[in-house]
Each structure stands twice: as structure tokens, then as C-alpha cells.
Scaffold this motif. Structure first.
Motif, PDB file in Angstrom:
ATOM      1  N   ILE A 270       0.889  -1.253   0.112  1.00 52.96           N
ATOM      2  CA  ILE A 270       0.127  -0.213  -0.154  1.00 52.96           C
ATOM      3  C   ILE A 270       1.063   1.223   0.019  1.00 52.96           C
ATOM      4  O   ILE A 270       0.459   2.260  -0.653  1.00 52.96           O
ATOM      5  CB  ILE A 270      -0.951  -0.014   1.137  1.00 52.96           C
ATOM      6  N   CYS A 271       2.001   1.248   0.710  1.00 56.95           N
ATOM      7  CA  CYS A 271       2.959   2.388   0.902  1.00 56.95           C
ATOM      8  C   CYS A 271       3.663   2.656  -0.586  1.00 56.95           C
ATOM      9  O   CYS A 271       3.645   3.825  -0.970  1.00 56.95           O
ATOM     10  CB  CYS A 271       4.079   2.092   1.647  1.00 56.95           C
ATOM     11  N   ALA A 272       3.895   1.369  -1.310  1.00 55.11           N
ATOM     12  CA  ALA A 272       4.213   1.594  -2.815  1.00 55.11           C
ATOM     13  C   ALA A 272       3.128   2.003  -3.586  1.00 55.11           C
ATOM     14  O   ALA A 272       3.720   2.922  -4.265  1.00 55.11           O
ATOM     15  CB  ALA A 272       4.614   0.104  -3.326  1.00 55.11           C
ATOM     16  N   ALA A 273       1.998   1.898  -3.254  1.00 58.22           N
ATOM     17  CA  ALA A 273       1.160   2.394  -4.311  1.00 58.22           C
ATOM     18  C   ALA A 273       0.859   3.712  -4.005  1.00 58.22           C
ATOM     19  O   ALA A 273       0.514   4.713  -5.220  1.00 58.22           O
ATOM     20  CB  ALA A 273      -0.519   1.763  -4.098  1.00 58.22           C
ATOM     21  N   LEU A 274       1.059   4.507  -2.708  1.00 53.96           N
ATOM     22  CA  LEU A 274       0.925   5.762  -2.459  1.00 53.96           C
ATOM     23  C   LEU A 274       2.554   6.484  -2.877  1.00 53.96           C
ATOM     24  O   LEU A 274       2.518   7.608  -2.448  1.00 53.96           O
ATOM     25  CB  LEU A 274       0.521   5.925  -1.219  1.00 53.96           C
ATOM     26  N   GLY A 275       3.473   5.885  -2.976  1.00 54.50           N
ATOM     27  CA  GLY A 275       4.689   6.338  -3.151  1.00 54.50           C
ATOM     28  C   GLY A 275       5.584   6.686  -1.898  1.00 54.50           C
ATOM     29  O   GLY A 275       6.137   7.842  -1.821  1.00 54.50           O
ATOM     30  N   LEU A 276       5.165   6.032  -0.835  1.00 51.71           N
ATOM     31  CA  LEU A 276       5.652   6.184   0.436  1.00 51.71           C
ATOM     32  C   LEU A 276       6.971   5.439   0.769  1.00 51.71           C
ATOM     33  O   LEU A 276       7.055   4.364   0.541  1.00 51.71           O
ATOM     34  CB  LEU A 276       4.638   6.026   1.300  1.00 51.71           C
ATOM     35  N   PRO A 277       7.933   5.961   1.489  1.00 51.87           N
ATOM     36  CA  PRO A 277       8.919   5.223   1.968  1.00 51.87           C
ATOM     37  C   PRO A 277       8.723   4.138   2.849  1.00 51.87           C
ATOM     38  O   PRO A 277       7.367   4.380   3.848  1.00 51.87           O
ATOM     39  CB  PRO A 277       9.989   6.143   2.664  1.00 51.87           C
ATOM     40  N   VAL A 278       9.290   2.716   2.975  1.00 46.37           N
ATOM     41  CA  VAL A 278       8.719   1.792   4.003  1.00 46.37           C
ATOM     42  C   VAL A 278       9.655   1.682   5.117  1.00 46.37           C
ATOM     43  O   VAL A 278       9.308   0.805   5.969  1.00 46.37           O
ATOM     44  CB  VAL A 278       8.733   0.469   3.121  1.00 46.37           C
ATOM     45  N   GLU A 279      10.694   2.458   5.186  1.00 50.75           N
ATOM     46  CA  GLU A 279      11.654   2.291   6.516  1.00 50.75           C
ATOM     47  C   GLU A 279      10.907   2.391   7.616  1.00 50.75           C
ATOM     48  O   GLU A 279      11.314   1.665   8.650  1.00 50.75           O
ATOM     49  CB  GLU A 279      12.673   3.339   6.275  1.00 50.75           C
ATOM     50  N   LEU A 280       9.974   3.137   7.743  1.00 50.65           N
ATOM     51  CA  LEU A 280       9.533   3.293   9.136  1.00 50.65           C
ATOM     52  C   LEU A 280       8.599   2.249   9.721  1.00 50.65           C
ATOM     53  O   LEU A 280       8.252   2.105  10.754  1.00 50.65           O
ATOM     54  CB  LEU A 280       8.377   4.658   9.195  1.00 50.65           C
ATOM     55  N   LEU A 281       7.975   1.301   8.673  1.00 57.23           N
ATOM     56  CA  LEU A 281       7.305   0.220   9.262  1.00 57.23           C
ATOM     57  C   LEU A 281       8.025  -0.635  10.196  1.00 57.23           C
ATOM     58  O   LEU A 281       7.390  -1.404  11.093  1.00 57.23           O
ATOM     59  CB  LEU A 281       6.924  -0.721   8.078  1.00 57.23           C
ATOM     60  N   GLY A 282       9.124  -0.873  10.013  1.00 59.17           N
ATOM     61  CA  GLY A 282      10.228  -1.764  10.779  1.00 59.17           C
ATOM     62  C   GLY A 282      10.273  -1.073  12.184  1.00 59.17           C
ATOM     63  O   GLY A 282      10.479  -1.757  13.418  1.00 59.17           O
ATOM     64  N   ILE A 283       9.747   0.212  12.397  1.00 62.24           N
ATOM     65  CA  ILE A 283       9.881   0.850  13.615  1.00 62.24           C
ATOM     66  C   ILE A 283       8.302   0.662  14.297  1.00 62.24           C
ATOM     67  O   ILE A 283       8.154   0.435  15.561  1.00 62.24           O
ATOM     68  CB  ILE A 283      10.379   2.408  13.707  1.00 62.24           C
ATOM     69  N   LEU A 284       7.237   1.053  13.417  1.00 61.76           N
ATOM     70  CA  LEU A 284       5.937   0.915  13.690  1.00 61.76           C
ATOM     71  C   LEU A 284       5.561  -0.335  14.245  1.00 61.76           C
ATOM     72  O   LEU A 284       4.746  -0.379  15.140  1.00 61.76           O
ATOM     73  CB  LEU A 284       4.951   1.782  12.530  1.00 61.76           C
ATOM     74  N   VAL A 285       6.204  -1.409  13.623  1.00 65.40           N
ATOM     75  CA  VAL A 285       5.682  -2.803  14.232  1.00 65.40           C
ATOM     76  C   VAL A 285       5.909  -2.885  15.487  1.00 65.40           C
ATOM     77  O   VAL A 285       5.230  -3.815  16.149  1.00 65.40           O
ATOM     78  CB  VAL A 285       6.311  -3.657  13.161  1.00 65.40           C
ATOM     79  N   ALA A 286       6.870  -2.102  16.218  1.00 69.26           N
ATOM     80  CA  ALA A 286       7.104  -2.263  17.735  1.00 69.26           C
ATOM     81  C   ALA A 286       5.982  -2.142  18.785  1.00 69.26           C
ATOM     82  O   ALA A 286       5.693  -2.488  19.586  1.00 69.26           O
ATOM     83  CB  ALA A 286       8.103  -1.350  18.251  1.00 69.26           C
ATOM     84  N   VAL A 287       4.829  -1.141  17.947  1.00 71.71           N
ATOM     85  CA  VAL A 287       3.596  -0.928  18.828  1.00 71.71           C
ATOM     86  C   VAL A 287       2.450  -1.241  17.974  1.00 71.71           C
ATOM     87  O   VAL A 287       1.411  -0.988  18.450  1.00 71.71           O
ATOM     88  CB  VAL A 287       3.679   0.689  19.199  1.00 71.71           C
TER      89      VAL A 287
END
Length: 198
Positions: free
Chosen positions: A150-167
């Protein structure tokens, strides 16, 4: 900076959980408008299912409780409950597309990115496709695989997902509760549409 990161994670978890909670409340409105079961009866009957969903964070693990709830508490035909609920758990994840889109739009807001209309439309289609193809497992297991497309479809970076998964545990509890509540509600509505003998 540590406090800033912690605050960001809290803001993320509460924002996504709130979006999913509002979508879940909408299910009760549908039951009130369309169902022969009162909202109070439905809420009381589905509460034990929601407890199992919250503790397991898995729609699949909650399936036996959903079947028991539908048949014993909501008096759904055993045939309907046994057919609709497993199918719903397999392919109908009511809150997952909305929750995953909320994650992506939170990331977009963080980076100050404004997707165009075509990207937004594409992201909705991708969110629904991903939700149908994903397993009913705890969100931490499939979080990045579900949200990255979904991030790819929106042209967003995915690096933050690895941090958000913590919560992700908090949004995922709300996501699972919403999904199983919708599954039971759909089963009740299908049962009500069946012609009654006599």
C-alpha cells in the motif's frame, strides 16, 4: 529525541486504533438498522468473542468462539454459522484495509507527502487485495507484508514500518476485534435473509 520517538509511536498506535474503533462501532449501527437482533443482545453475545480476539489477535483462533456465539447466543442456523463464519475468517477482513490505509496515511503525514488522486484510488484497491490474500494471524507477523504494498501504491518510503511494528500490538487488537465482530454481524444478517419455515 527518545521522548519524541516514543511520543510518535504512541500517537501512531492511538490514531490507528481510534480509526478502527470508529469503524467497529459502525457495525453496531448496521445491526441496529438491519438486524432482527437488538444492539444490546448483539453486543452482549459478541463480547466473549471480542475477549478471545483481543487475547489471541487472531481471527482464525477466534473462529470456534464465533461459531458458538452465533449458534448458541444469537440463534443463527448451524448450517449458516458453519458455512459463513469460516468463509468470512478466510476472506472478509472488515477493518484490515481501513487500518492498513490509516498506517500509510500516518506515514504520509509524517513525511509531508501528499499522494495524488490516482495513487489514493490505487491504494484502496491494493489494501482490499492484500486483506483478502492475508492470513488471519496476529498483525505483527504480517504487518510489513500487508502494509508495504500500500505504501508502494502511495509512493511512500517503507523504512518506518520496521519501527511502527514495535507498537502494532494495540492497533492489531482493535483490528482483530473489529474483524470478528463484523464476521458475526454478517453471519446474523445472512441468517436473517434466509426464509423461515412456517
Amino acid at each position: 529525541a527518545g521522548l519524541g520517538a516514543a511520543g510518535l509511536l504512541v500517537q501512531y498506535a492511538t490514531t490507528v486504533a481510534a480509526v478502527i474503533a470508529i469503524a467497529t462501532l459502525f457495525i453496531y449501527v448496521v445491526v441496529a438498522l438491519r438486524g432482527r437482533v437488538s444492539v444490546g443482545t448483539f453486543a452482549t453475545a459478541v463480547a466473549p468473542v471480542q475477549v478471545v480476539a483481543a487475547s489471541t489477535q487472531s481471527s482464525l483462533a477466534t473462529l470456534p468462539a464465533m461459531i458458538e456465539c452465533a449458534r448458541e447466543r444469537l440463534h443463527v442456523s448451524p448450517r449458516i454459522a458453519s458455512l459463513v463464519l469460516p468463509l468470512a475468517v478466510a476472506v472478509f477482513r472488515y477493518t484490515s484495509p481501513l487500518g492498513n490505509l490509516a498506517v500509510c496515511y500516518f506515514i504520509a503525514a509524517m513525511y509531508g507527502i501528499e499522494p495524488n488522486v490516482l495513487q489514493m484510488i490505487g491504494s484502496v484497491f491494493v489494501a482490499f487485495a492484500v486483506s483478502v490474500g492475508s492470513l488471519g494471524l496476529p498483525g505483527q507477523v504480517s504487518f510489513i507484508a500487508s502494509v508495504a504494498p500500500i505504501c508502494a501504491a502511495l509512493g511512500l518510503p517503507v523504512e518506518l514500518l520496521g519501527i511502527l511494528v514495535a507498537v502494532e500490538i494495540l492497533p492489531d487488537i482493535f483490528r482483530t476485534i473489529g474483524n470478528v465482530t463484523a464476521d458475526v454481524a454478517v453471519t446474523v444478517l445472512v441468517d436473517e435473509s434466509e426464509p423461515r419455515a412456517g
